[in-house]
Write a protein that holds these residues in place. Structure first.
Motif, PDB file in Angstrom:
ATOM      1  N   PRO A  36      -9.397  -5.772  -4.352  1.00  0.00           N
ATOM      2  CA  PRO A  36     -10.041  -5.222  -3.155  1.00  0.00           C
ATOM      3  C   PRO A  36      -9.379  -5.752  -1.888  1.00  0.00           C
ATOM      4  O   PRO A  36      -8.881  -6.879  -1.872  1.00  0.00           O
ATOM      5  N   ALA A  54     -11.083   1.126  -0.672  1.00  0.00           N
ATOM      6  CA  ALA A  54     -11.324  -0.312  -0.604  1.00  0.00           C
ATOM      7  C   ALA A  54     -10.472  -1.108  -1.581  1.00  0.00           C
ATOM      8  O   ALA A  54     -10.439  -2.320  -1.507  1.00  0.00           O
ATOM      9  N   TYR A  55      -9.791  -0.448  -2.498  1.00  0.00           N
ATOM     10  CA  TYR A  55      -8.978  -1.150  -3.487  1.00  0.00           C
ATOM     11  C   TYR A  55      -7.518  -0.779  -3.352  1.00  0.00           C
ATOM     12  O   TYR A  55      -7.188   0.340  -2.984  1.00  0.00           O
TER      13      TYR A  55
END
Length: 79
Positions: A36, A54-55
């Motif tokens: 992340p 988000a990753y």
């Protein structure tokens, strides 16, 4: 990663899965790593960050397979 070269990076899981499939179809062994951008700890999200972005997803191959992997990804339109 020692003795490995990064051949692909994305924040889109669909693109990541497509890239992995291309490498498998061409018989190229890979190592993947995802992490992340933020460390939410106990929480299940971070305000103002789109969960789909988000990753970070990374694909690594052996140095000897780097050129072949990059060519396979380009030929399939993944890069």
């Amino acid at each position: 990663m020692i003795f490995k070269k990064e051949v692909y990076f994305t924040r889109d899981m669909e693109d990541y899965n497509r890239a992995k499939a291309v490498l498998v179809d061409h018989g190229i062994e890979y190592t993947s790593k995802s992490n992340p951008m933020t460390n939410p700890g106990r929480f299940h999200g971070t305000p103002f960050i789109d969960a789909s972005a988000a990753y970070e997803y990374h694909l690594f191959v052996a140095r000897k397979d780097q050129e072949r992997a990059e060519q396979a990804l380009r030929s399939e339109g993944v890069k």
